[in-house]
Structures are given as structure tokens and as C-alpha cells.
Design a protein around this motif. Structure first.
Motif, mmCIF file in Angstrom:
data_model
loop_
_atom_site.group_PDB
_atom_site.id
_atom_site.type_symbol
_atom_site.label_atom_id
_atom_site.label_comp_id
_atom_site.label_asym_id
_atom_site.label_seq_id
_atom_site.Cartn_x
_atom_site.Cartn_y
_atom_site.Cartn_z
ATOM 1 N N SER A 164 43.263 32.723 76.242
ATOM 2 C CA SER A 164 42.914 34.150 76.309
ATOM 3 C C SER A 164 41.398 34.282 76.205
ATOM 4 O O SER A 164 40.744 33.556 75.467
ATOM 5 N N TYR A 165 40.879 35.225 76.958
ATOM 6 C CA TYR A 165 39.436 35.465 76.949
ATOM 7 C C TYR A 165 39.195 36.940 77.202
ATOM 8 O O TYR A 165 39.707 37.507 78.178
ATOM 9 N N GLU A 166 38.418 37.561 76.314
ATOM 10 C CA GLU A 166 38.125 38.992 76.460
ATOM 11 C C GLU A 166 36.809 39.170 77.202
ATOM 12 O O GLU A 166 35.783 38.591 76.825
ATOM 13 N N PHE A 167 36.846 39.973 78.265
ATOM 14 C CA PHE A 167 35.617 40.323 78.973
ATOM 15 C C PHE A 167 34.942 41.464 78.210
ATOM 16 O O PHE A 167 35.527 42.531 78.036
ATOM 17 N N ASP A 168 33.727 41.215 77.792
ATOM 18 C CA ASP A 168 33.019 42.193 76.957
ATOM 19 C C ASP A 168 32.352 43.249 77.835
ATOM 20 O O ASP A 168 31.126 43.363 77.883
ATOM 21 N N LEU A 169 33.180 44.048 78.523
ATOM 22 C CA LEU A 169 32.649 45.002 79.487
ATOM 23 C C LEU A 169 31.819 46.097 78.832
ATOM 24 O O LEU A 169 30.832 46.565 79.402
ATOM 25 N N PHE A 170 32.213 46.533 77.663
ATOM 26 C CA PHE A 170 31.570 47.692 77.049
ATOM 27 C C PHE A 170 30.835 47.333 75.753
ATOM 28 O O PHE A 170 30.552 48.201 74.937
ATOM 29 N N GLY A 171 30.551 46.054 75.581
ATOM 30 C CA GLY A 171 29.700 45.630 74.483
ATOM 31 C C GLY A 171 30.345 45.599 73.113
ATOM 32 O O GLY A 171 29.643 45.547 72.108
ATOM 33 N N ARG A 172 31.678 45.608 73.051
ATOM 34 C CA ARG A 172 32.333 45.588 71.746
ATOM 35 C C ARG A 172 31.974 44.318 70.979
ATOM 36 O O ARG A 172 31.569 44.371 69.805
ATOM 37 N N ILE A 173 32.100 43.176 71.659
ATOM 38 C CA ILE A 173 31.805 41.907 70.995
ATOM 39 C C ILE A 173 30.307 41.794 70.723
ATOM 40 O O ILE A 173 29.878 41.388 69.637
ATOM 41 N N ARG A 174 29.507 42.179 71.718
ATOM 42 C CA ARG A 174 28.067 42.057 71.561
ATOM 43 C C ARG A 174 27.566 42.880 70.370
ATOM 44 O O ARG A 174 26.741 42.423 69.577
ATOM 45 N N ASN A 175 28.066 44.078 70.235
ATOM 46 C CA ASN A 175 27.636 44.921 69.122
ATOM 47 C C ASN A 175 28.212 44.450 67.794
ATOM 48 O O ASN A 175 27.577 44.611 66.751
ATOM 49 N N THR A 176 29.395 43.875 67.831
ATOM 50 C CA THR A 176 29.948 43.305 66.599
ATOM 51 C C THR A 176 29.072 42.156 66.106
ATOM 52 O O THR A 176 28.773 42.038 64.912
ATOM 53 N N VAL A 177 28.654 41.302 67.052
ATOM 54 C CA VAL A 177 27.771 40.185 66.689
ATOM 55 C C VAL A 177 26.420 40.708 66.209
ATOM 56 O O VAL A 177 25.860 40.228 65.207
ATOM 57 N N ALA A 178 25.880 41.708 66.908
ATOM 58 C CA ALA A 178 24.588 42.270 66.503
ATOM 59 C C ALA A 178 24.678 42.865 65.100
ATOM 60 O O ALA A 178 23.766 42.696 64.276
ATOM 61 N N GLY A 179 25.776 43.553 64.819
ATOM 62 C CA GLY A 179 25.962 44.119 63.487
ATOM 63 C C GLY A 179 26.070 43.040 62.423
ATOM 64 O O GLY A 179 25.514 43.169 61.331
ATOM 65 N N ALA A 180 26.784 41.957 62.746
ATOM 66 C CA ALA A 180 26.924 40.863 61.782
ATOM 67 C C ALA A 180 25.584 40.186 61.529
ATOM 68 O O ALA A 180 25.256 39.834 60.383
ATOM 69 N N ARG A 181 24.799 40.005 62.580
ATOM 70 C CA ARG A 181 23.480 39.392 62.398
ATOM 71 C C ARG A 181 22.566 40.290 61.559
ATOM 72 O O ARG A 181 21.812 39.795 60.699
ATOM 73 N N ALA A 182 22.621 41.596 61.809
ATOM 74 C CA ALA A 182 21.794 42.506 61.018
ATOM 75 C C ALA A 182 22.229 42.513 59.557
ATOM 76 O O ALA A 182 21.399 42.536 58.642
ATOM 77 N N THR A 183 23.537 42.456 59.336
ATOM 78 C CA THR A 183 24.039 42.406 57.964
ATOM 79 C C THR A 183 23.623 41.102 57.281
ATOM 80 O O THR A 183 23.283 41.088 56.092
ATOM 81 N N GLU A 184 23.639 40.015 58.040
ATOM 82 C CA GLU A 184 23.170 38.735 57.488
ATOM 83 C C GLU A 184 21.699 38.818 57.094
ATOM 84 O O GLU A 184 21.308 38.351 56.012
ATOM 85 N N ALA A 185 20.882 39.425 57.963
ATOM 86 C CA ALA A 185 19.467 39.577 57.641
ATOM 87 C C ALA A 185 19.286 40.468 56.414
ATOM 88 O O ALA A 185 18.406 40.228 55.576
ATOM 89 N N ALA A 186 20.118 41.507 56.298
ATOM 90 C CA ALA A 186 20.044 42.379 55.120
ATOM 91 C C ALA A 186 20.408 41.606 53.854
ATOM 92 O O ALA A 186 19.791 41.797 52.795
#
Length: 473
Positions: free
Chosen positions: A140-162
Motif C-alpha cells: 500500500s502506498y498513499e499519494f500525498d496529493l494534498f500535503g497531509r503527509i508532508r504537513n504531518t512531517v513538517a509539524g513533527a519536525r517543528a515539534t522536535e525543534a521546539a
């Protein structure tokens, strides 16, 4: 057919660059003033933000303090807990990043069962019991058409930096707290010496007054005043011992040691506490140096990414799903060509009705963003306040130190005169007692001001985000 499938997959992959998160920009703040209000005659700095904050406490040139500070990073339990939270945040980032890649699972099963006569797949005359063997895998592979995964990763990285900012903030706070407790303890050492000498002096004065009373040269009230003065000084001395013990226990906890087995020997001498000059720099650099401000800003970025994740929930979820394997009724046929099976194809999932769930989740994400923006701006305002508070404290305490030194000298002169007048029979013992109490209070206040000055220096370093001299020692 294969060409159409390939074209569809290419289109889906191209659309994977979309993101529904709002364009992120650091929350705005009013322009900082060109200089701190409380700097007065302070010299402006040339910051070196790339220089590590380093062991700023060494500017006080106290080897025992240096040794204690060196134990904080390795032994303090609060700091260890913060580092563990940082590791959790790093793991959450890796968890989020895993969604960028396909998921492949493998399965194997061997079952024996009996089917119902009334089952639609039952064939009359065939055995009802049988075996089934299966070896296969699913993709199974999800196509990240609307940035759900990308924004989840960005949020996790920002939380890590915090979280990393939280560790730096706690580290700075613990070192500053240790320095404050240490200098507070040393101030109590000086006060203890002063009070112990005063108790001895008052005990001798009481003995002298008793001798005068027995000789008919003093009234009983003089003896009672001398006794009161002595016991009051003893009470102050014992209370100072209590406060010192509590400061010692606090230092033990900060250095990861048991209070029952930790001890710092009292230091003798009346030397003044060091108060090295601190260059506060420019207000415009403060926000780049404070780790708590950086952590608050990263939480705003994480909340902004969460808005994008919430928006993506309104749109279909496109995935590529496939499976392959082999299934047979006996192990002898399991790995033969007729037992093989496979399937692959795109899949779309769209929530048609959710009773307002996605709308509520989006509203919650926007509210969380607004909360983090307010927290960030509040953190910035507190940062400026703390710097201004301690700049003002250092300036005013320096003035207090000068005036209090004059007060100590005047009180000592008044005490000498009162003793001479009393011995000459010109005044009662009450004037001596009053003058001695004033002299003691002046000396204790002078020690307190010196302790507050060095603690204000420590707090200013903390408020500025640590050591940022060009050549930290």
C-alpha cells in the motif's frame, strides 16, 4: 490499459506536490527599540550568535561553582527527563516520515475447517472439511496529493525543534538556578560569621552589664535589654543556619545527589562577591538568542502545519494497493503456478458525511494555531521584561551598595560613640542597644545587597539566553 494506468500514476505523483497548509511566516511583533531602556550608560555589544553559549558561569572565577555546574548536565534528573522527551519527539518525526514510503506486509497461514452445507460456496458431494494454505504479501502506498503527509512531517519536525529548545531552556535555567543558590549560600555564610561574632559580642556585653548591675552601677532594665539583644541575635543566627541548610539541599538536587549525603563547607572571609560586567547587546538580537523564544516559534510552525493536515481531510485519500501470493488446499500445490494470485490498482476514499467532524477538527487546528501565536508573543514580551528587570536591578543595586557601605561606616561610628557615652554615664544602655541593632542591620543589609547583585548578574545572563561573548572562557 497498462498505458492508462501508467498515465494515471504519473498524474497522481505530480499532484503529490500540493500542500494545503497556510504559507508560514513568523508571527509579527512590534519593532524592538534600538537599545534597552534600562541600559543607561551601558556599552552596546557586537553579538556573536554563532558562538556557543558555553560555560558562562566561569566568568565568576569560583572553582567550586565551576565543579558543581559541571555535574548538572550529567546528573540532573529534570534535564534527563527533558532529553528523553526530545528523543520521543525525534522518534515521532521518524514515525511521520515513514508514511512517505510504501508499506509492504507479508503473511502466511495454514488453516483447517469445515464449511456449512448452507454456505453459497458449498458444492454437494464435496468434502465439508479441508485445509487451506496461504503465502502472500500486500503493498500500500498513499499519494500525498494534498500535503497531509508532508504537513504531518513538517509539524513533527517543528515539534522536535521546539523540544530541543525546551532542553536548552531548561539547561540554561538549571545552571542559573544553581549559580543563584550557590551565591545565596555564600551570602548566608558571610551573614552567619557576622551573626556568630555578634552573639559573642553581645554575650560579653551582657556579662559586663551584669557585673555593673551587681556593683550598683547599672539598672536591672539594662541587664534585661542586654539579655533580649543577645537572644534575638541567637535566633537570627539559628534561622540563618536553617536557610543555609535548605540552600545546600537545593544544590544537592540540582547536581543529582542526595541531600542527606551532600555537604558544602562554609567559607570564611568577608570578601565581596564578584559581579562581572555583562554586555546586554541589542534588543533586536534577543529573539535569536533565547531558546524559549525559539521553541515557542517552532510550536507556531507546528500548529500551522496541523492546519494543513486538517484541511487535507476534506479531500479524497488516494492510494495504490496491491497484493500477491500463493494459495492452495495442500502444501504440494502451494508453490505451483496455478496457485498464484495477484492484484494491483488505485484506491480512493472520500468521507461523504461525518456530522461536522472535519469542520470541528479544522476549527480546533486554527484555534490551536492562534493559541501558539499568543504564547509566542507572550514569551517575547517576557523575554524583554526579564532583561530590563535585571538591567535595572544591577544599576540600582550598585547604587544601593555604595549608599549602604556609607551607612555601615556611619553606624559603626555611632556605635563607638554610644559605647563611650554609656561608659561615661551620659546615656542609658537603651541607646547602646539601639545603636548596636542599627549597626548589625546595616551590615546584614550590605551582605544582602551584594548577594542580590551577583544573583542579578546571573539572571541577566539567563535572560539574554546564555554566554555570547566573542571569546567565551
Amino acid at each position: 490499459m497498462r498505458r492508462c494506468a501508467a498515465v494515471a500514476l504519473a498524474v497522481l505523483a505530480a499532484l503529490s506536490g500540493c500542500s494545503l497548509a497556510p504559507h508560514y511566516a513568523r508571527p509579527s511583533m512590534p519593532d524592538p527599540p534600538p537599545v534597552y531602556k534600562e541600559t543607561a550608560d551601558w556599552k552596546l555589544a557586537t553579538p556573536a550568535d554563532a558562538v556557543p553559549r558555553g560555560e558562562w558561569w566561569k566568568m565568576f572565577q569560583d572553582p567550586q561553582l565551576d565543579a558543581l555546574e559541571g555535574e548538572v548536565d550529567a546528573a540532573n534528573q529534570s534535564l534527563k527527563a527533558a532529553l528523553a522527551r526530545l528523543e520521543q519527539a525525534r522518534a515521532q518525526t521518524r514515525i511521520a516520515r515513514a508514511a512517505w514510503f510504501p508499506t509492504l506486509t507479508a503473511q502466511a497461514s495454514a488453516t483447517r475447517g469445515e464449511s456449512s452445507v448452507y454456505a453459497p460456496t458449498y458444492v454437494a458431494g464435496k468434502p465439508r472439511t479441508g485445509d487451506s494454505f496461504l503465502v502472500g504479501g500486500d503493498l500500500s502506498y498513499e499519494f500525498d496529493l494534498f500535503g497531509r503527509i508532508r504537513n504531518t512531517v513538517a509539524g513533527a519536525r517543528a515539534t522536535e525543534a521546539a523540544s530541543a529548545g525546551d532542553v536548552a531552556t531548561l539547561n540554561l535555567a538549571l545552571h542559573a538556578e544553581l549559580a543563584s543558590d550557590y551565591f545565596g549560600l555564600r551570602g548566608l555564610d558571610v551573614q552567619q560569621q557576622l551573626l556568630d561574632r555578634t552573639v559573642d559580642d553581645y554575650a560579653r556585653a551582657l556579662q559586663l552589664t551584669q557585673n555593673l548591675y551587681h556593683g550598683g552601677a547599672a539598672a536591672i532594665s539594662d541587664v534585661q535589654l542586654a539579655q533580649t539583644q543577645l537572644e534575638t541575635a541567637r535566633t537570627q543566627a539559628e534561622d540563618t543556619r536553617l536557610r543555609r541548610a535548605q540552600s545546600e539541599h537545593a544544590i544537592a538536587v540540582l547536581t543529582g545527589q542526595e541531600a542527606s549525603s551532600f555537604a558544602l563547607a562554609a567559607r570564611s572571609g568577608d570578601a565581596e562577591f564578584p559581579a562581572p560586567a555583562i554586555d546586554p547587546g541589542l534588543p533586536s538580537q534577543l529573539l535569536e538568542r533565547r531558546p524559549d523564544v525559539a521553541a515557542a516559534e517552532r510550536r507556531v510552525a507546528a500548529a500551522n502545519a496541523a492546519v494543513g493536515v486538517a484541511r487535507a481531510a476534506y479531500f479524497p485519500l488516494f492510494s495504490l494497493v496491491g497484493g500477491a501470493g500463493s494459495q492452495a488446499l495442500s502444501t504440494s500445490n502451494l508453490l505451483t503456478a496455478p496457485a498464484e494470485y495477484w492484484s494491483i490498482g488505485p484506491q480512493a476514499l472520500l468521507t461523504v458525511f461525518d456530522a461536522g467532524l472535519h469542520a470541528a477538527q479544522s476549527a480546533a487546528a486554527h484555534a490551536a494555531y492562534d493559541e501558539q501565536v499568543a504564547d509566542y508573543r507572550g514569551t517575547v514580551l517576557i523575554a524583554y521584561q526579564e532583561v530590563e528587570d535585571n538591567l535595572a536591578a544591577l544599576r540600582q543595586l550598585q547604587r544601593e551598595n555604595v549608599s549602604q557601605a556609607a551607612a555601615v561606616e556611619a553606624a559603626q561610628g555611632a556605635l563607638q560613640q554610644a559605647n563611650l557615652r554609656y561608659k561615661g554615664g551620659l546615656v542609658t544602655y537603651l541607646e547602646v542597644v539601639t545603636t548596636e541593632n542599627a549597626a548589625l542591620a546595616a551590615r546584614l543589609a550590605a551582605v544582602d545587597i551584594q548577594t542580590r547583585r551577583v544573583n542579578a548578574t546571573v539572571l541577566l545572563v539567563k535572560a539574554l539566553g546564555g554566554d555570547w561573548r566573542e571569546n567565551p572562557q
